[in-house]
Design a protein around this motif. Structure first.
Motif, PDB file in Angstrom:
ATOM      1  N   THR A  33      -0.471  -0.484   6.282  1.00  0.00           N
ATOM      2  CA  THR A  33      -1.397   0.513   6.817  1.00  0.00           C
ATOM      3  C   THR A  33      -0.646   1.401   7.798  1.00  0.00           C
ATOM      4  OG1 THR A  33      -3.286  -0.975   6.611  1.00  0.00           O
ATOM      5  CG2 THR A  33      -3.525   0.871   8.119  1.00  0.00           C
ATOM      6  N   LEU A  34      -0.779   2.711   7.622  1.00  0.00           N
ATOM      7  CA  LEU A  34      -0.182   3.687   8.530  1.00  0.00           C
ATOM      8  C   LEU A  34      -1.293   4.516   9.157  1.00  0.00           C
ATOM      9  CD1 LEU A  34       2.705   5.071   6.253  1.00  0.00           C
ATOM     10  CD2 LEU A  34       2.883   3.312   8.011  1.00  0.00           C
ATOM     11  N   GLY A  49       8.876   4.285   6.367  1.00  0.00           N
ATOM     12  CA  GLY A  49       7.740   4.655   7.204  1.00  0.00           C
ATOM     13  C   GLY A  49       6.858   5.754   6.643  1.00  0.00           C
ATOM     14  N   LYS A  50       7.033   6.089   5.365  1.00  0.00           N
ATOM     15  CA  LYS A  50       6.228   7.134   4.721  1.00  0.00           C
ATOM     16  C   LYS A  50       5.540   6.556   3.495  1.00  0.00           C
ATOM     17  CE  LYS A  50       9.375  10.932   5.811  1.00  0.00           C
ATOM     18  NZ  LYS A  50      10.205  11.971   5.198  1.00  0.00           N
ATOM     19  N   PRO A  51       4.382   7.133   3.111  1.00  0.00           N
ATOM     20  CA  PRO A  51       3.755   6.702   1.857  1.00  0.00           C
ATOM     21  C   PRO A  51       4.723   6.883   0.692  1.00  0.00           C
ATOM     22  CG  PRO A  51       2.224   8.024   3.138  1.00  0.00           C
ATOM     23  CD  PRO A  51       3.559   8.124   3.819  1.00  0.00           C
ATOM     24  N   HIS A  52       4.903   5.829  -0.101  1.00  0.00           N
ATOM     25  CA  HIS A  52       5.822   5.884  -1.238  1.00  0.00           C
ATOM     26  C   HIS A  52       5.412   4.796  -2.224  1.00  0.00           C
ATOM     27  CE1 HIS A  52       9.682   7.165  -2.990  1.00  0.00           C
ATOM     28  NE2 HIS A  52       9.729   5.922  -3.454  1.00  0.00           N
ATOM     29  N   GLY A  53       4.883   5.201  -3.362  1.00  0.00           N
ATOM     30  CA  GLY A  53       4.351   4.260  -4.351  1.00  0.00           C
ATOM     31  C   GLY A  53       2.854   4.467  -4.478  1.00  0.00           C
ATOM     32  N   ASP A  54       2.126   3.438  -4.838  1.00  0.00           N
ATOM     33  CA  ASP A  54       0.669   3.532  -4.979  1.00  0.00           C
ATOM     34  C   ASP A  54      -0.006   3.310  -3.638  1.00  0.00           C
ATOM     35  OD1 ASP A  54       0.636   4.008  -7.726  1.00  0.00           O
ATOM     36  OD2 ASP A  54       0.790   1.876  -8.172  1.00  0.00           O
ATOM     37  N   GLY A  55      -0.980   4.179  -3.318  1.00  0.00           N
ATOM     38  CA  GLY A  55      -1.705   4.020  -2.071  1.00  0.00           C
ATOM     39  C   GLY A  55      -2.859   4.994  -1.936  1.00  0.00           C
ATOM     40  N   THR A  56      -3.605   4.836  -0.843  1.00  0.00           N
ATOM     41  CA  THR A  56      -4.779   5.671  -0.572  1.00  0.00           C
ATOM     42  C   THR A  56      -4.699   6.248   0.832  1.00  0.00           C
ATOM     43  OG1 THR A  56      -6.157   4.330  -2.034  1.00  0.00           O
ATOM     44  CG2 THR A  56      -7.307   5.689  -0.405  1.00  0.00           C
ATOM     45  N   MET A  57      -4.847   7.567   0.938  1.00  0.00           N
ATOM     46  CA  MET A  57      -4.922   8.255   2.226  1.00  0.00           C
ATOM     47  C   MET A  57      -6.380   8.610   2.467  1.00  0.00           C
ATOM     48  SD  MET A  57      -3.016   9.606   4.783  1.00  0.00           S
ATOM     49  CE  MET A  57      -1.412  10.081   4.175  1.00  0.00           C
ATOM     50  N   THR A  58      -6.877   8.300   3.658  1.00  0.00           N
ATOM     51  CA  THR A  58      -8.251   8.620   4.030  1.00  0.00           C
ATOM     52  C   THR A  58      -8.215   9.518   5.251  1.00  0.00           C
ATOM     53  OG1 THR A  58      -8.989   6.475   3.210  1.00  0.00           O
ATOM     54  CG2 THR A  58     -10.483   7.644   4.689  1.00  0.00           C
ATOM     55  N   TRP A  59      -8.775  10.731   5.126  1.00  0.00           N
ATOM     56  CA  TRP A  59      -8.808  11.683   6.235  1.00  0.00           C
ATOM     57  C   TRP A  59     -10.119  11.583   7.008  1.00  0.00           C
ATOM     58  CZ3 TRP A  59      -6.531  12.860   1.577  1.00  0.00           C
ATOM     59  CH2 TRP A  59      -5.185  13.212   1.621  1.00  0.00           C
ATOM     60  N   SER A  60     -11.192  11.259   6.301  1.00  0.00           N
ATOM     61  CA  SER A  60     -12.521  11.115   6.912  1.00  0.00           C
ATOM     62  C   SER A  60     -13.385  10.294   5.960  1.00  0.00           C
ATOM     63  CB  SER A  60     -13.152  12.494   7.157  1.00  0.00           C
ATOM     64  OG  SER A  60     -13.412  13.132   5.918  1.00  0.00           O
ATOM     65  N   LYS A  61     -14.652  10.080   6.320  1.00  0.00           N
ATOM     66  CA  LYS A  61     -15.548   9.331   5.430  1.00  0.00           C
ATOM     67  C   LYS A  61     -15.706  10.018   4.083  1.00  0.00           C
ATOM     68  CE  LYS A  61     -18.439   7.377   9.058  1.00  0.00           C
ATOM     69  NZ  LYS A  61     -19.798   7.312   9.595  1.00  0.00           N
ATOM     70  N   SER A  62     -15.480  11.333   4.058  1.00  0.00           N
ATOM     71  CA  SER A  62     -15.762  12.082   2.844  1.00  0.00           C
ATOM     72  C   SER A  62     -14.520  12.598   2.115  1.00  0.00           C
ATOM     73  CB  SER A  62     -16.667  13.269   3.181  1.00  0.00           C
ATOM     74  OG  SER A  62     -16.012  14.126   4.085  1.00  0.00           O
ATOM     75  N   LYS A  63     -13.316  12.301   2.600  1.00  0.00           N
ATOM     76  CA  LYS A  63     -12.120  12.884   1.993  1.00  0.00           C
ATOM     77  C   LYS A  63     -11.032  11.826   1.827  1.00  0.00           C
ATOM     78  CE  LYS A  63      -8.963  16.734   2.898  1.00  0.00           C
ATOM     79  NZ  LYS A  63      -8.611  17.767   3.877  1.00  0.00           N
ATOM     80  N   THR A  64     -10.704  11.498   0.539  1.00  0.00           N
ATOM     81  CA  THR A  64      -9.667  10.512   0.239  1.00  0.00           C
ATOM     82  C   THR A  64      -8.829  10.954  -0.956  1.00  0.00           C
ATOM     83  OG1 THR A  64     -11.060   9.226  -1.239  1.00  0.00           O
ATOM     84  CG2 THR A  64     -11.048   8.562   1.069  1.00  0.00           C
ATOM     85  N   TYR A  65      -7.612  10.419  -1.010  1.00  0.00           N
ATOM     86  CA  TYR A  65      -6.752  10.581  -2.179  1.00  0.00           C
ATOM     87  C   TYR A  65      -6.141   9.224  -2.492  1.00  0.00           C
ATOM     88  CZ  TYR A  65      -2.806  11.662  -5.157  1.00  0.00           C
ATOM     89  OH  TYR A  65      -1.909  11.676  -6.198  1.00  0.00           O
ATOM     90  N   SER A  66      -6.327   8.773  -3.725  1.00  0.00           N
ATOM     91  CA  SER A  66      -5.731   7.523  -4.201  1.00  0.00           C
ATOM     92  C   SER A  66      -4.831   7.854  -5.374  1.00  0.00           C
ATOM     93  CB  SER A  66      -6.804   6.541  -4.660  1.00  0.00           C
ATOM     94  OG  SER A  66      -7.603   6.154  -3.579  1.00  0.00           O
ATOM     95  N   GLY A  67      -3.597   7.402  -5.288  1.00  0.00           N
ATOM     96  CA  GLY A  67      -2.671   7.669  -6.378  1.00  0.00           C
ATOM     97  C   GLY A  67      -1.240   7.399  -5.981  1.00  0.00           C
TER      98      GLY A  67
END
Length: 87
Positions: A33-34, A49-67
């Motif tokens: 978790t970062l 220390g950076k996203p690399h591979g499969d993961g999910t970024m969540t900016w708010s309750k309504s905005k996410t990216y998984s991939g």
């Protein structure tokens, strides 16, 4: 002659198949978790220390990216979701 060359090529291929998977498994770490200064949170594989591979970024309750991520940037296939909430 052709038979000897095919055996030689097969030997090289087998050696490379033993070496290359070991290098690719070191590309990303276990699930991490970062937390970012802008309030975003990432959960997934990381490298340096950076996203690399499969993961999910969540900016708010309504905005996410998984991939897939490469060096902290979205890459390849993924799902970007924007959810609309009515108050």
């Amino acid at each position: 002659m052709l038979n000897k060359m095919l055996k030689y090529m097969l030997g090289i291929t087998l050696c490379l198949s033993l070496i290359l998977p070991a290098a690719s498994t070191q590309a990303a770490s276990a699930m991490t978790t970062l937390d970012f200064s802008n309030g975003a949170t990432y959960y997934g594989e990381t490298k340096n220390g950076k996203p690399h591979g499969d993961g999910t970024m969540t900016w708010s309750k309504s905005k996410t990216y998984s991939g897939n991520w490469v060096n902290g940037k979205r890459s390849g296939y993924g799902v970007y979701q924007l959810k609309h909430y009515d108050p």
